[in-house]
Design a protein around this motif. Structure first.
Motif, PDB file in Angstrom:
ATOM      1  N   ASP A 169      10.113  26.476  31.932  1.00  0.00           N
ATOM      2  CA  ASP A 169       8.892  27.142  31.483  1.00  0.00           C
ATOM      3  C   ASP A 169       7.723  26.711  32.372  1.00  0.00           C
ATOM      4  OD1 ASP A 169       6.709  28.163  30.174  1.00  0.00           O
ATOM      5  OD2 ASP A 169       7.380  27.592  28.177  1.00  0.00           O
ATOM      6  N   LEU A 170       7.493  27.457  33.432  1.00  0.00           N
ATOM      7  CA  LEU A 170       6.442  27.113  34.389  1.00  0.00           C
ATOM      8  C   LEU A 170       5.054  27.307  33.785  1.00  0.00           C
ATOM      9  CD1 LEU A 170       5.545  26.293  37.205  1.00  0.00           C
ATOM     10  CD2 LEU A 170       5.892  28.654  37.957  1.00  0.00           C
ATOM     11  N   SER A 171       4.882  28.315  32.977  1.00  0.00           N
ATOM     12  CA  SER A 171       3.575  28.560  32.359  1.00  0.00           C
ATOM     13  C   SER A 171       3.114  27.357  31.538  1.00  0.00           C
ATOM     14  CB  SER A 171       3.637  29.798  31.464  1.00  0.00           C
ATOM     15  OG  SER A 171       3.807  30.963  32.215  1.00  0.00           O
ATOM     16  N   THR A 172       4.010  26.845  30.704  1.00  0.00           N
ATOM     17  CA  THR A 172       3.662  25.695  29.873  1.00  0.00           C
ATOM     18  C   THR A 172       3.440  24.449  30.721  1.00  0.00           C
ATOM     19  OG1 THR A 172       4.888  26.599  28.000  1.00  0.00           O
ATOM     20  CG2 THR A 172       4.452  24.237  27.972  1.00  0.00           C
ATOM     21  N   ALA A 173       4.260  24.275  31.754  1.00  0.00           N
ATOM     22  CA  ALA A 173       4.112  23.104  32.624  1.00  0.00           C
ATOM     23  C   ALA A 173       2.749  23.092  33.299  1.00  0.00           C
ATOM     24  CB  ALA A 173       5.232  23.093  33.670  1.00  0.00           C
ATOM     25  N   VAL A 174       2.309  24.253  33.787  1.00  0.00           N
ATOM     26  CA  VAL A 174       1.007  24.346  34.449  1.00  0.00           C
ATOM     27  C   VAL A 174      -0.129  24.208  33.440  1.00  0.00           C
ATOM     28  CG1 VAL A 174      -0.496  25.894  35.766  1.00  0.00           C
ATOM     29  CG2 VAL A 174       1.929  25.710  36.357  1.00  0.00           C
ATOM     30  N   GLU A 175       0.075  24.774  32.277  1.00  0.00           N
ATOM     31  CA  GLU A 175      -0.954  24.672  31.231  1.00  0.00           C
ATOM     32  C   GLU A 175      -1.190  23.221  30.819  1.00  0.00           C
ATOM     33  OE1 GLU A 175      -0.043  27.043  27.835  1.00  0.00           O
ATOM     34  OE2 GLU A 175      -1.475  26.017  26.542  1.00  0.00           O
ATOM     35  N   ARG A 176      -0.131  22.450  30.755  1.00  0.00           N
ATOM     36  CA  ARG A 176      -0.244  21.065  30.273  1.00  0.00           C
ATOM     37  C   ARG A 176      -0.552  20.067  31.379  1.00  0.00           C
ATOM     38  NH1 ARG A 176       5.079  21.067  26.263  1.00  0.00           N
ATOM     39  NH2 ARG A 176       4.191  22.487  24.685  1.00  0.00           N
ATOM     40  N   HIS A 177      -0.135  20.350  32.602  1.00  0.00           N
ATOM     41  CA  HIS A 177      -0.277  19.372  33.681  1.00  0.00           C
ATOM     42  C   HIS A 177      -1.087  19.895  34.866  1.00  0.00           C
ATOM     43  CE1 HIS A 177       2.555  16.435  31.939  1.00  0.00           C
ATOM     44  NE2 HIS A 177       3.251  17.488  31.543  1.00  0.00           N
ATOM     45  N   GLY A 178      -1.679  21.070  34.743  1.00  0.00           N
ATOM     46  CA  GLY A 178      -2.408  21.624  35.871  1.00  0.00           C
ATOM     47  C   GLY A 178      -1.451  22.036  36.974  1.00  0.00           C
ATOM     48  N   VAL A 179      -1.976  22.130  38.194  1.00  0.00           N
ATOM     49  CA  VAL A 179      -1.122  22.593  39.293  1.00  0.00           C
ATOM     50  C   VAL A 179       0.026  21.629  39.564  1.00  0.00           C
ATOM     51  CG1 VAL A 179      -2.930  23.946  40.381  1.00  0.00           C
ATOM     52  CG2 VAL A 179      -2.692  21.534  40.952  1.00  0.00           C
ATOM     53  N   GLY A 180      -0.163  20.347  39.213  1.00  0.00           N
ATOM     54  CA  GLY A 180       0.923  19.385  39.389  1.00  0.00           C
ATOM     55  C   GLY A 180       2.112  19.658  38.497  1.00  0.00           C
ATOM     56  N   GLY A 181       1.935  20.501  37.486  1.00  0.00           N
ATOM     57  CA  GLY A 181       3.044  20.827  36.600  1.00  0.00           C
ATOM     58  C   GLY A 181       4.168  21.551  37.329  1.00  0.00           C
ATOM     59  N   HIS A 182       3.809  22.341  38.321  1.00  0.00           N
ATOM     60  CA  HIS A 182       4.840  23.055  39.085  1.00  0.00           C
ATOM     61  C   HIS A 182       5.714  22.066  39.844  1.00  0.00           C
ATOM     62  CE1 HIS A 182       5.935  26.164  42.397  1.00  0.00           C
ATOM     63  NE2 HIS A 182       6.835  26.141  41.440  1.00  0.00           N
ATOM     64  N   ARG A 183       5.067  21.134  40.508  1.00  0.00           N
ATOM     65  CA  ARG A 183       5.812  20.132  41.284  1.00  0.00           C
ATOM     66  C   ARG A 183       6.706  19.301  40.368  1.00  0.00           C
ATOM     67  NH1 ARG A 183       1.959  15.744  43.174  1.00  0.00           N
ATOM     68  NH2 ARG A 183       2.105  15.367  40.940  1.00  0.00           N
ATOM     69  N   ARG A 184       6.185  18.899  39.235  1.00  0.00           N
ATOM     70  CA  ARG A 184       6.972  18.063  38.327  1.00  0.00           C
ATOM     71  C   ARG A 184       8.154  18.831  37.749  1.00  0.00           C
ATOM     72  NH1 ARG A 184       2.383  14.579  35.020  1.00  0.00           N
ATOM     73  NH2 ARG A 184       1.022  14.232  36.797  1.00  0.00           N
ATOM     74  N   LEU A 185       7.921  20.093  37.428  1.00  0.00           N
ATOM     75  CA  LEU A 185       9.016  20.892  36.870  1.00  0.00           C
ATOM     76  C   LEU A 185      10.106  21.116  37.908  1.00  0.00           C
ATOM     77  CD1 LEU A 185       9.839  22.367  34.258  1.00  0.00           C
ATOM     78  CD2 LEU A 185       8.819  24.437  35.220  1.00  0.00           C
ATOM     79  N   LEU A 186       9.704  21.343  39.155  1.00  0.00           N
ATOM     80  CA  LEU A 186      10.691  21.499  40.225  1.00  0.00           C
ATOM     81  C   LEU A 186      11.496  20.219  40.408  1.00  0.00           C
ATOM     82  CD1 LEU A 186       8.634  23.423  42.945  1.00  0.00           C
ATOM     83  CD2 LEU A 186      10.667  24.269  41.749  1.00  0.00           C
ATOM     84  N   ALA A 187      10.807  19.075  40.393  1.00  0.00           N
ATOM     85  CA  ALA A 187      11.506  17.800  40.562  1.00  0.00           C
ATOM     86  C   ALA A 187      12.464  17.542  39.399  1.00  0.00           C
ATOM     87  CB  ALA A 187      10.491  16.667  40.677  1.00  0.00           C
ATOM     88  N   ARG A 188      12.012  17.872  38.194  1.00  0.00           N
ATOM     89  CA  ARG A 188      12.879  17.652  37.024  1.00  0.00           C
ATOM     90  C   ARG A 188      14.092  18.575  37.068  1.00  0.00           C
ATOM     91  NH1 ARG A 188      10.625  16.957  30.804  1.00  0.00           N
ATOM     92  NH2 ARG A 188      12.617  16.338  29.864  1.00  0.00           N
TER      93      ARG A 188
END
Length: 226
Positions: A143-162
């Motif tokens: 869920d990229l939308s939620t990741a970005v909503e909660r972590h800002g632009v860094g949410g994309h990087r973290r979700l990709l790493a996870r």
């Protein structure tokens, strides 16, 4: 749901301030053992894209997904409790004890659940046809939308790493159990949107993994690999 501008996210990420300290300091739990031999997995580690004609062991596939969920819960959930967990969809072309089709791994029940979509020809799903010949292709999405909503632009990087860590755990567990495979970029965007509902936002593709048994493990008397 609108698509997310991945290019814009990358630009924003480059200009983003450092992540707050203390966001990743939770200690992980004790590691779960690999379902097979760890030494065997390390010795066999390598990208393999040629498969036996034998179906993939369904029990091994299920155990590998379970191991990846255990690792994800141990390594990621404590320090990133707000980051959406990765999800695994399995394109089962030839898996023992699993109907041909699209299945989604239910982490709560630790079981593969059939999706309502029919499995299309895998040749229509991937760019490299050797992956289409694999008995199973696993698509890791999140869920990229939620990741970005909660972590800002860094949410994309973290979700990709996870998601990458999840795919690697499945791969390593499968190797430990005697299978082979290769991590790759995943299915084609248009095919993923049509057949898997990957919309690039609430259900964004993170990585793909092809699995099977080694082609040279059993050969017929005439030398034809099975």
């Amino acid at each position: 749901m609108p698509l997310i501008d991945i290019g814009r996210l990358t630009e924003d990420l480059l200009n983003a301030p450092p992540s707050p300290a203390g966001d990743t300091t939770s200690a992980p739990r004790v590691a779960a053992p690999l379902p097979g031999g760890a030494v065997r997995a390390l010795r066999r580690r390598g990208a393999v894209r040629a498969w036996s004609r034998a179906p993939l062991d369904g029990a091994l596939l299920a155990r590998s997904l379970e191991y990846a969920c255990e690792q994800d819960a141990r390594l990621w959930a404590p320090s990133h409790p707000e980051l959406p967990s990765p999800v695994a969809s399995v394109l089962a072309r030839d898996v023992a004890d699993l109907p041909r089709g699209i299945h989604r791994y239910d982490t709560g029940e630790r079981a593969l659940k059939p999706e309502p979509h029919e499995l299309p020809p895998l040749e229509d799903m991937v760019l490299q046809l050797e992956f289409a010949a694999a008995p199973a292709v696993i698509v890791v999405h999140g869920d990229l939308s939620t990741a970005v909503e909660r972590h800002g632009v860094g949410g994309h990087r973290r979700l990709l790493a996870r998601g990458a860590a999840f795919a690697h755990s499945v791969w390593l567990a499968a190797l430990a159990g005697g299978a082979v495979g290769s991590v790759f970029a995943g299915v084609l965007s248009a095919a993923g949107r049509t057949h898997l509902g990957l919309d690039g936002a609430g259900r964004a593709q993170l990585l793909g993994l092809a699995l099977g048994h080694p082609r040279t493990a059993a050969a017929s008397q005439d030398g034809d690999p099975r």
